[in-house]
Design a protein around this motif. Structure first.
Motif: not given
Length: 530
Positions: A310, A314, A316
């Motif tokens: 990740w 951000s 993500q």
């Protein structure tokens, strides 16, 4: 997710402890994980891994600790380390890499000197309980342990003595970490009966009671926790303010990774922990997590047999690695941020070389950044020429990867795919009507489309004509010092950033590139014939 083809075994260690492959997982943002080593020396579940500057430590339920050189992943002469009488749960290197700590069900914490592999200390909690967690402070002066007596203990490393106990958890302490300034310790419990709570302790000034409790931090257990090494006051010049702010990551049996903002007033009992975000995606318990040393990524591993990367800023998920055959128990970044080691109950440790190919790809002629549309992915070769791998990649692109195994088992290539009916799909085990309709509908739309993974190459392009870096047809093939052939723009861009081979991860002896004229002539004839 992208797995390069073909999967090539380049060689085996003479001690039969590892293999080297070029299996690659491609994620979002052009992040690629190449499986460059697989260690198979342990005879039981591998429970933990840890990196120093030049050593990878692996420990196991087989009661041993093994040490590997990060230069070539050969086993050190004094490895394995023996002495524990039961499963080893965790290991951690001191910041200077000179000492390794291990803890075990046998109730001992052992300290090993890394110049010779000698055990220099063996200590136990007063209750002689199993010790589940151990972690050095960031300055290396202290070490915290957690055990089945629902307590954590603070060790003075120089004196090799426990100097303080932390009692307040309702269940076994299975995770622990120091804050980046070493003023605080956080501990997590297994929470079988009371829920997984996170407790914060003062590590400097002797407060006997926990400073704050995050109730039900995770359902059932807080299995892992770690602070970011770069967020807030963790990096940069020391602040004159007594208020410190950090980023804390935790994982648990609720299958989640959680990020918390940690704020503490050093010297007081005032500590505040606020949930920043949750990162869903794992399907089973998050067993372990760690930040990369540069703070850019968080790696998490799970009982769902996967490892996820990740972005710390951000939030993500940019990579999903699912190459282990059983539970993934631990993961660790190398000190240079370039490698990730993962351990599993399949008795192996896999070492992944991490590469961001965006800069390389952006410098290549004709390369288009960003995700491809389905029209770009399938635009040239006939579907009837697809291989079984192409069909499976197509399924994954449709968002139906759960059916890949069925298609592989039944050898469904392009010709068979064109002949499939909805009844055939149901017989294959594609139960959901929506999935069957999606496969047939998209198949009919793509009958004149291209092979997945190809851009502008003709159909039937031989694998040896494709560049190992870009997986595209080579226009100017050259031989690098590792003996492999690459497209010149791709390998030149690679060597501007890396001094190691893209395929073997071994250091390149030179930057000299030799034109592969024979292969270039063959490619030229192939293009003319097409």
């Amino acid at each position: 997710m992208f797995v390069s083809r073909p999967k090539i075994v380049h060689g085996k260690d003479l001690r039969s402890c590892m293999t080297m492959t070029d299996t690659r997982i491609r994620g979002k943002s052009n992040l690629v994980a190449s499986n460059v080593h697989t260690i198979t020396a342990h005879t039981s579940d591998v429970t933990a891994v840890a990196y120093s500057h030049n050593i990878l430590a692996t420990c196991s339920a087989d009661k041993t600790v093994r040490l590997w050189s990060t230069k070539d992943y050969s086993e050190l002469p004094f490895s394995p380390l023996t002495g524990h009488s039961f499963m080893i749960h965790a290991c951690d290197f001191s910041p200077n890499g000179l000492t390794l700590a291990t803890c075990s069900t046998d109730g001992t914490l052992r300290l090993w000197e890394m110049k010779s592999g000698q055990c220099v200390a063996s200590l136990s909690h007063p209750s002689n309980c199993a010790i589940r967690a151990c972690r050095f402070s960031n300055n290396g002066a202290k070490l915290v342990t957690g055990g089945d007596d629902d307590s954590a203990f603070l060790l003075d490393v120089a004196d090799k003595k426990f100097v303080r106990s932390f009692k307040g958890q309702d269940e076994s302490v299975v995770s622990a970490a120091f804050s980046p300034d070493d003023n605080y310790i956080v501990t997590g419990s297994s929470g079988i009966d009371f829920g997984g709570d996170l407790l914060v302790w003062d590590a400097q000034f002797g407060h006997g009671k926990f400073l704050t409790r995050v109730t039900s931090c995770h359902d059932l257990a807080v299995s892992c926790c770690q602070f970011s090494p770069t967020y807030g006051n963790a990096s940069g010049p020391p602040s004159s303010s007594s208020i410190k702010k950090f980023l804390l990551a935790t994982g648990g049996k609720d299958n989640l990774v959680k990020l918390w903002i940690f704020e503490g007033d050093v010297g007081s009992v005032n500590v505040k922990i606020t949930l920043e975000t949750m990162l869903p995606g794992h399907k089973e318990t998050v067993q372990w997590l760690c930040f990369s040393p540069n703070g850019q990524y968080i790696a998490s591993c799970s009982l769902d047999k996967t490892v996820r990367l990740w972005t710390a800023d951000s939030h993500q998920c940019v990579l999903d690695i699912d190459e282990h055959a059983s539970y993934v128990t631990s993961c660790a970044f190398s000190r240079d941020n370039q490698s990730l080691a993962t351990s599993s109950n399949d008795k192996t440790v896999k070492v992944w070389k991490l590469s961001d190919t965006s800069k390389i790809m952006n410098n290549l002629s004709g390369y288009e950044s960003g995700e491809e549309t389905s029209e770009e992915k399938f635009s040239h070769a006939a579907m009837e020429m697809w291989t079984v791998d192409d069909v499976c990649q197509w399924l994954s692109a449709l968002g139906l990867p759960e059916h890949e195994e069925k298609f592989r088992d039944n050898a469904i290539d392009g010709k068979e795919l064109l002949a499939l009916t909805t009844a055939d799909l149901e017989a294959l085990g594609v139960v959901a009507l929506g999935h069957r309709n999606k496969i047939v509908r998209t198949r009919d739309m793509c009958k004149d489309a291209a092979s997945p993974g190809q851009r502008s190459e003709p159909a039937h392009t031989p694998e040896e004509f494709l560049c190992p870096i870009t997986q595209e047809l080579m226009r100017d093939p050259v031989i690098a010092a590792d003996g492999y052939t690459y497209d010149r723009p791709a390998i030149v861009s690679w060597m501007q950033r890396e001094q190691r081979s893209p395929l073997t991860n071994l250091e390149l002896s030179s930057t000299q590139l030799t034109p592969n004229r024979t292969l270039k002539m063959m490619i030229h004839k192939f293009l003319q014939a097409s």
